[in-house]
Design an enzyme around this catalytic site. Structure first.
Site, PDB file in Angstrom:
ATOM      1  N   ARG A 123       0.911  -1.613  -0.386  1.00 57.70           N
ATOM      2  CA  ARG A 123      -0.103  -0.248  -0.374  1.00 57.70           C
ATOM      3  C   ARG A 123       0.929   1.374  -0.152  1.00 57.70           C
ATOM      4  NH1 ARG A 123      -2.608  -2.924   3.407  1.00 57.70           N
ATOM      5  NH2 ARG A 123      -4.559  -3.665   2.763  1.00 57.70           N
ATOM      6  N   LYS A 145       2.562  11.098 -11.676  1.00 58.65           N
ATOM      7  CA  LYS A 145       2.105  10.178 -12.776  1.00 58.65           C
ATOM      8  C   LYS A 145       2.338   9.062 -12.705  1.00 58.65           C
ATOM      9  CE  LYS A 145      -1.164  12.946 -14.931  1.00 58.65           C
ATOM     10  NZ  LYS A 145      -1.509  12.993 -16.592  1.00 58.65           N
ATOM     11  N   GLU A 187       8.403  16.926 -26.174  1.00 63.49           N
ATOM     12  CA  GLU A 187       8.040  17.173 -24.774  1.00 63.49           C
ATOM     13  C   GLU A 187       8.358  18.708 -24.444  1.00 63.49           C
ATOM     14  OE1 GLU A 187       5.514  15.419 -23.460  1.00 63.49           O
ATOM     15  OE2 GLU A 187       5.684  13.814 -23.584  1.00 63.49           O
ATOM     16  N   LYS A 229       7.105  22.254 -14.815  1.00 64.35           N
ATOM     17  CA  LYS A 229       6.230  21.341 -14.160  1.00 64.35           C
ATOM     18  C   LYS A 229       5.721  21.190 -12.852  1.00 64.35           C
ATOM     19  CE  LYS A 229       4.965  16.609 -14.769  1.00 64.35           C
ATOM     20  NZ  LYS A 229       4.917  15.139 -15.630  1.00 64.35           N
ATOM     21  N   GLU A 239      -5.139  16.746 -11.441  1.00 64.89           N
ATOM     22  CA  GLU A 239      -5.511  16.748 -13.238  1.00 64.89           C
ATOM     23  C   GLU A 239      -6.773  17.137 -13.527  1.00 64.89           C
ATOM     24  OE1 GLU A 239      -3.292  15.149 -16.402  1.00 64.89           O
ATOM     25  OE2 GLU A 239      -5.611  15.315 -17.180  1.00 64.89           O
ATOM     26  N   ARG A 243      -3.777  21.213 -15.176  1.00 62.45           N
ATOM     27  CA  ARG A 243      -2.776  20.704 -15.096  1.00 62.45           C
ATOM     28  C   ARG A 243      -3.030  19.847 -16.844  1.00 62.45           C
ATOM     29  NH1 ARG A 243      -0.193  15.804 -11.995  1.00 62.45           N
ATOM     30  NH2 ARG A 243       1.518  15.033 -13.402  1.00 62.45           N
ATOM     31  N   ASN A 247      -1.418  17.865 -21.356  1.00 62.97           N
ATOM     32  CA  ASN A 247      -1.715  17.126 -22.881  1.00 62.97           C
ATOM     33  C   ASN A 247      -1.744  17.340 -23.437  1.00 62.97           C
ATOM     34  OD1 ASN A 247      -1.935  14.878 -20.878  1.00 62.97           O
ATOM     35  ND2 ASN A 247      -4.289  15.686 -20.515  1.00 62.97           N
ATOM     36  N   HIS A 250      -1.539  15.718 -26.510  1.00 61.75           N
ATOM     37  CA  HIS A 250      -1.480  14.130 -26.328  1.00 61.75           C
ATOM     38  C   HIS A 250      -2.620  13.599 -26.930  1.00 61.75           C
ATOM     39  CE1 HIS A 250       2.330  14.845 -24.117  1.00 61.75           C
ATOM     40  NE2 HIS A 250       2.592  13.850 -24.351  1.00 61.75           N
ATOM     41  N   HIS A 254      -1.680   9.958 -28.167  1.00 63.80           N
ATOM     42  CA  HIS A 254      -1.326   8.747 -27.242  1.00 63.80           C
ATOM     43  C   HIS A 254      -2.466   7.905 -28.155  1.00 63.80           C
ATOM     44  CE1 HIS A 254      -1.723   9.815 -22.813  1.00 63.80           C
ATOM     45  NE2 HIS A 254      -0.117   9.607 -23.384  1.00 63.80           N
ATOM     46  N   HIS A 267       7.565   7.820 -27.538  1.00 60.64           N
ATOM     47  CA  HIS A 267       6.424   8.386 -26.979  1.00 60.64           C
ATOM     48  C   HIS A 267       6.305  10.242 -27.415  1.00 60.64           C
ATOM     49  CE1 HIS A 267       3.382  10.138 -24.640  1.00 60.64           C
ATOM     50  NE2 HIS A 267       4.270  11.137 -23.775  1.00 60.64           N
TER      51      HIS A 267
HETATM   52  N1  NAD Z   1       4.430  10.350 -15.280  1.00 60.19           N
HETATM   53  C1  NAD Z   1       4.301  10.740 -16.683  1.00 60.19           C
HETATM   54  O1  NAD Z   1       3.508  11.860 -16.524  1.00 60.19           O
HETATM   55  C2  NAD Z   1       4.935  10.492 -17.839  1.00 60.19           C
HETATM   56  C3  NAD Z   1       4.945  11.501 -18.918  1.00 60.19           C
HETATM   57  C4  NAD Z   1       5.996  11.350 -19.924  1.00 60.19           C
HETATM   58  C5  NAD Z   1       5.907  10.109 -20.036  1.00 60.19           C
HETATM   59  N2  NAD Z   1       5.388   9.190 -20.029  1.00 60.19           N
HETATM   60  C6  NAD Z   1       6.204   7.858 -20.324  1.00 60.19           C
HETATM   61  O2  NAD Z   1       7.603   7.799 -20.554  1.00 60.19           O
HETATM   62  C7  NAD Z   1       7.738   6.433 -21.543  1.00 60.19           C
HETATM   63  C8  NAD Z   1       8.294   7.500 -21.930  1.00 60.19           C
HETATM   64  O3  NAD Z   1       9.332   7.355 -22.044  1.00 60.19           O
HETATM   65  P1  NAD Z   1      10.908   7.606 -22.137  1.00 60.19           P
HETATM   66  O4  NAD Z   1      10.825   8.245 -23.621  1.00 60.19           O
HETATM   67  O5  NAD Z   1      12.319   8.250 -21.704  1.00 60.19           O
HETATM   68  O6  NAD Z   1      11.208   6.304 -22.767  1.00 60.19           O
HETATM   69  P2  NAD Z   1      11.982   4.834 -22.491  1.00 60.19           P
HETATM   70  O7  NAD Z   1      11.658   5.211 -20.498  1.00 60.19           O
HETATM   71  O8  NAD Z   1      11.399   4.101 -23.597  1.00 60.19           O
HETATM   72  O9  NAD Z   1      13.923   4.922 -22.656  1.00 60.19           O
HETATM   73  C9  NAD Z   1      13.680   5.304 -24.154  1.00 60.19           C
HETATM   74  C10 NAD Z   1      14.808   3.735 -24.154  1.00 60.19           C
HETATM   75  O10 NAD Z   1      16.014   4.486 -24.005  1.00 60.19           O
HETATM   76  C11 NAD Z   1      16.929   3.883 -22.797  1.00 60.19           C
HETATM   77  N3  NAD Z   1      17.898   4.524 -22.137  1.00 60.19           N
HETATM   78  C12 NAD Z   1      17.303   4.911 -21.252  1.00 60.19           C
HETATM   79  N4  NAD Z   1      18.274   5.890 -20.697  1.00 60.19           N
HETATM   80  C13 NAD Z   1      18.841   5.824 -21.375  1.00 60.19           C
HETATM   81  C14 NAD Z   1      20.597   6.488 -21.097  1.00 60.19           C
HETATM   82  N5  NAD Z   1      20.933   6.995 -20.147  1.00 60.19           N
HETATM   83  N6  NAD Z   1      21.299   6.110 -21.623  1.00 60.19           N
HETATM   84  C15 NAD Z   1      21.067   4.979 -22.764  1.00 60.19           C
HETATM   85  N7  NAD Z   1      20.383   4.619 -23.352  1.00 60.19           N
HETATM   86  C16 NAD Z   1      19.350   4.628 -22.374  1.00 60.19           C
HETATM   87  C17 NAD Z   1      15.937   2.906 -22.195  1.00 60.19           C
HETATM   88  O11 NAD Z   1      16.798   1.291 -21.929  1.00 60.19           O
HETATM   89  C18 NAD Z   1      14.541   2.669 -23.667  1.00 60.19           C
HETATM   90  O12 NAD Z   1      15.211   1.771 -24.619  1.00 60.19           O
HETATM   91  C19 NAD Z   1       6.359   7.049 -22.036  1.00 60.19           C
HETATM   92  O13 NAD Z   1       5.025   5.060 -22.082  1.00 60.19           O
HETATM   93  C20 NAD Z   1       5.098   7.358 -21.662  1.00 60.19           C
HETATM   94  O14 NAD Z   1       3.432   7.211 -21.573  1.00 60.19           O
HETATM   95  C21 NAD Z   1       5.112   9.933 -18.588  1.00 60.19           C
HETATM   96 ZN    ZN Z   2       3.987  12.920 -23.031  1.00 60.75          ZN
END
Ligand code: NAD
Ligand code: ZN
Length: 374
Positions: A123, A145, A187, A229, A239, A243, A247, A250, A254, A267
């Site tokens: 939890r 999030k 982003e 942010k 949100e 907030r 999006n 998005h 999405h 993404h």
């Molecule tokens: N929670 C939120 O508010 C929020 C906001 C934006 C995006 N997201 C989510 O984040 C995800 C996308 O995240 P992302 O773009 O960071 O991609 P990711 O987490 O898929 O990472 C991208 C790739 O880079 C590699 N990698 C990571 N760090 C590295 C480094 N320092 N050196 C070499 N390789 C590295 C990883 O292994 C992966 O293959 C999506 O699922 C999206 O929905 C969430």
């Molecule tokens: Zn995003």
């Protein structure tokens, strides 16, 4: 020389620091030791991230005494409840108790999955985010999030759960592949487009230096995104209103990710397309003037080629958008640009317009096959 900045995130449920910039891991050591005092730390990461960032992170964590990392697949397709179950079981087998600290080391996928594990295991246990991608440093690691995907849609299962600390060390970005870095820049453009005209100009004037990862300018850009942010999260943690502007891009973004089954698109790339779509919608519905719309689209296109859009009928597109968690009662809500640095949220538009823009997007010439992007 270390250039780290500390930004406070004052969310309703928790106040914490985001330490960002070159050398943030070193600067954060005291906070780390305080949070980890008397607790066992568990690093959750992936084989790829740990290969690139493990040594640096392990050095910083020495005082916190983290156990061997639990590594899992961080592909978007593995951002699932099955992965959450596997991680929770690994924690249970390792004897992780209520006082334990989860340290998420990775991009947005790892941050979202590990964050959800931290929110739900026993939890809720403590959480430290160590983002290693540009997307995660400017966006996903801050704001609380967390969650995973279902085959029916992105991030449909999750929780709002703020971390106790965010350590966004720019040095960890050095090994990030070029395409992943560009994905983060979309982003960054989003932040500029929704609320920071000055940042938008900085991006226009310095995009090549940023793409070359010029350390000083990147530090400034990341800190401005983190600060925005933090401000938006403080205003509206769950949100229910303001907030929503985060999006921007998005709704189509999405849908593109879902329609392509989380393959072929990063993404940020889906958000890049989504922002172009939101500009088209803004122009067509009279929310936005052409010169501002053209500036936003030009900047997005300068970042690099975007993958070819998935083929989808108007019906499938609308059904996917209606299934998104941002829609209300089946009504799709858009965030539209009103100018550079200004947006309007909660806009409802006729289906014809939404599908006409989708057709229009597919005709844009600069897309590349995902397999040829690097
Ligand atoms: N929670 C939120 O508010 C929020 C906001 C934006 C995006 N997201 C989510 O984040 C995800 C996308 O995240 P992302 O773009 O960071 O991609 P990711 O987490 O898929 O990472 C991208 C790739 O880079 C590699 N990698 C990571 N760090 C590295 C480094 N320092 N050196 C070499 N390789 C590295 C990883 O292994 C992966 O293959 C999506 O699922 C999206 O929905 C969430
Ligand atoms: Zn995003």
């Amino acid at each position: 020389m270390d250039h780290a900045r500390q930004i406070r995130v004052s969310a309703a449920s928790k106040h914490y620091s985001a330490i960002c910039g070159e050398g943030a891991l070193g600067i954060a050591r005291r906070d780390l030791t305080r949070i980890a005092a008397g607790a066992r730390c568990f690093v959750l990461s992936s084989p790829t991230v740990w290969k690139h960032c493990g040594a640096e992170v392990r050095k910083a964590l020495r005082s916190a005494g983290a156990a061997a990392p639990i590594l899992f697949d961080d592909r978007e397709a593995a951002k699932s409840l099955a992965t959450v179950e596997r991680l929770c079981r690994a924690l249970a087998r390792a004897g992780a108790d209520r006082r334990c600290v989860i340290i998420a080391v990775g991009g947005g996928v790892i941050g979202d999955v590990a964050g959800f594990v931290a929110a739900t295991y026993l939890r809720g246990v403590k959480l430290i985010q160590v983002p290693t991608t540009l997307v995660a440093q400017v966006d996903s690691a801050i704001g609380g999030k967390t969650g995973v995907n279902l085959p029916e849609g992105k991030n449909l299962v999750g929780a709002f759960y703020q971390p106790d600390l965010v350590i966004a060390d720019q040095r960890l970005l050095r090994t990030l592949p070029a395409r992943e870095f560009r994905s983060g820049l979309y982003e960054v453009i989003k932040y500029a487009a929704i609320g920071d005209a000055k940042l938008f100009r900085t991006l226009e004037e310095n995009l090549e230096r940023i793409l070359a990862r010029d350390s000083a300018i990147l530090a400034d850009v990341i800190a401005r995104c983190v600060a925005m942010k933090a401000r938006i999260t403080a205003m509206d943690e769950r949100e229910s209103g303001p907030r929503e502007i985060l999006n921007f891009g998005h709704t189509y973004g999405h849908a593109i990710e879902t329609l392509s089954k989380y393959r072929g698109f990063l993404h940020g790339e889906a958000v890049g397309w989504g922002m172009i779509a939101a500009v088209f919608l803004g122009l067509a519905s009279g929310h936005l003037l052409l010169p501002d719309g053209a500036r936003i689209i030009r900047l997005i296109r300068r970042v690099g080629p975007l993958p070819i859009l998935p083929k989808a009928s108007a019906k499938d597109l609308l059904a996917t958008m209606r299934g998104d968690k941002k829609s209300r009662g089946g009504q799709i809500r858009f965030v539209l640009a009103r100018g550079v640095g200004r947006v309007e949220r909660g806009v409802e538009l006729p289906d014809d317009l939404v599908t006409a823009v989708w057709r229009e997007l597919s005709t844009l010439p600069t897309a590349a096959k995902a397999s040829s992007l690097s």
